[in-house]
Design a protein around this motif. Structure first.
Motif, mmCIF file in Angstrom:
data_model
loop_
_atom_site.group_PDB
_atom_site.id
_atom_site.type_symbol
_atom_site.label_atom_id
_atom_site.label_comp_id
_atom_site.label_asym_id
_atom_site.label_seq_id
_atom_site.Cartn_x
_atom_site.Cartn_y
_atom_site.Cartn_z
ATOM 1 N N LEU A 132 0.824 -1.209 0.000
ATOM 2 C CA LEU A 132 0.000 0.000 0.000
ATOM 3 C C LEU A 132 0.858 1.257 0.000
ATOM 4 O O LEU A 132 0.594 2.216 -0.735
ATOM 5 C CB LEU A 132 -0.920 0.006 1.227
ATOM 6 C CG LEU A 132 -2.171 -0.866 1.191
ATOM 7 C CD1 LEU A 132 -2.875 -0.812 2.539
ATOM 8 C CD2 LEU A 132 -3.116 -0.402 0.085
ATOM 9 N N ALA A 133 1.884 1.250 0.825
ATOM 10 C CA ALA A 133 2.737 2.434 0.971
ATOM 11 C C ALA A 133 3.545 2.724 -0.293
ATOM 12 O O ALA A 133 3.981 3.857 -0.498
ATOM 13 C CB ALA A 133 3.681 2.254 2.156
ATOM 14 N N HIS A 134 3.754 1.718 -1.131
ATOM 15 C CA HIS A 134 4.553 1.897 -2.342
ATOM 16 C C HIS A 134 3.683 1.830 -3.597
ATOM 17 O O HIS A 134 4.167 1.526 -4.685
ATOM 18 C CB HIS A 134 5.666 0.834 -2.403
ATOM 19 C CG HIS A 134 6.722 1.033 -1.364
ATOM 20 N ND1 HIS A 134 6.555 0.653 -0.049
ATOM 21 C CD2 HIS A 134 7.957 1.600 -1.439
ATOM 22 C CE1 HIS A 134 7.645 0.961 0.642
ATOM 23 N NE2 HIS A 134 8.495 1.541 -0.169
ATOM 24 N N GLY A 135 2.406 2.139 -3.422
ATOM 25 C CA GLY A 135 1.479 2.050 -4.535
ATOM 26 C C GLY A 135 1.114 3.398 -5.132
ATOM 27 O O GLY A 135 1.252 4.446 -4.502
ATOM 28 N N CYS A 136 0.652 3.336 -6.357
ATOM 29 C CA CYS A 136 0.064 4.498 -7.018
ATOM 30 C C CYS A 136 -1.129 4.009 -7.831
ATOM 31 O O CYS A 136 -1.301 2.809 -8.042
ATOM 32 C CB CYS A 136 1.078 5.205 -7.921
ATOM 33 S SG CYS A 136 1.539 4.272 -9.416
ATOM 34 N N SER A 137 -1.939 4.939 -8.283
ATOM 35 C CA SER A 137 -3.106 4.571 -9.061
ATOM 36 C C SER A 137 -2.701 3.837 -10.328
ATOM 37 O O SER A 137 -1.627 4.056 -10.899
ATOM 38 C CB SER A 137 -3.895 5.824 -9.426
ATOM 39 O OG SER A 137 -4.949 5.508 -10.316
ATOM 40 N N SER A 138 -3.564 2.950 -10.782
ATOM 41 C CA SER A 138 -3.308 2.235 -12.032
ATOM 42 C C SER A 138 -3.604 3.119 -13.244
ATOM 43 O O SER A 138 -3.347 2.713 -14.381
ATOM 44 C CB SER A 138 -4.153 0.959 -12.100
ATOM 45 O OG SER A 138 -5.525 1.278 -12.017
#
Length: 201
Positions: A88-94
């Motif tokens: 989650l912490a290393h995510g961005c929108s698709s």
């Protein structure tokens, strides 16, 4: 009854792990079950893999295991909560932010090895509901961590999916509902993770 927010993580979890779902063809599933993690080959370490905490969204995506030859085996994978929250912490929108150029989007994605996507949750008939469920796409470092460090156990739940599909086909909805995994709200408290619930860019 309290309305479910438009975006909410719901899952089967305990103090250590959270359950996610994936669907694969036989050789990938058999190797994963035999080794307690995904094995390459046949599993691809260069292709993004999507994990989903929602059982019914997985059933929608895989058609209860009958949709196509690449999704005949439904796997329930318990991963560490630390790993899940790292994702989650290393995510961005698709999806690319309209304010970004194509080059900016490419560079942005390279800094975020996880794609965060919210899709309509499903009911037993796989119809869309007003609230959404999380799925995350893992690649590069995130995928390596998933396969190497995060997976605690893998269970083949294809028989459960087929049983529920059969019950629904015959109109035995109450029996099918009793077989549903007990998903509860997964509370996110870290400020940087809460931002993803509102604007996952």
């Amino acid at each position: 009854m309290t309305a479910i927010p438009p975006r909410q993580i719901r899952a089967v979890f305990n103090s250590r792990t959270i359950r996610v779902y994936q669907a694969y063809r036989d050789d990938i599933a058999d190797a994963a079950l035999a080794n307690g993690t995904f094995v390459s080959p046949p599993f691809s370490m260069t292709r993004m893999t999507w994990i989903k905490p929602s059982f019914l969204w997985m059933m929608y995506r895989a058609g209860w295991g009958f949709k196509d030859a690449g999704q005949t085996r439904i796997l329930a994978i318990d991963i560490t909560r630390d790993g899940f929250e790292w994702a989650l912490a290393h995510g961005c929108s698709s999806h690319r932010d309209p304010s970004m150029t194509d080059d900016e989007w490419i560079r942005f994605k390279k800094r975020h090895p996880v794609r965060v996507q919210w899709d309509p949750e499903r009911d037993l008939l796989l119809r869309p509901l007003p609230h959404r469920s999380l799925q995350m796409g893992l690649e590069s470092e995130a995928l390596e961590r998933y396969v190497r460090d995060w997976i605690v156990s893998i269970e083949d739940i294809t028989a459960l999916a087929h049983e529920m599909h059969g019950l629904i086909d015959t109109g035995s909805f109450e029996q099918a509902e009793r077989l549903l995994p007990m998903e509860e709200e997964y509370l996110v408290t870290k400020p940087e993770l809460l931002a993803l619930m509102v604007n996952p860019h």
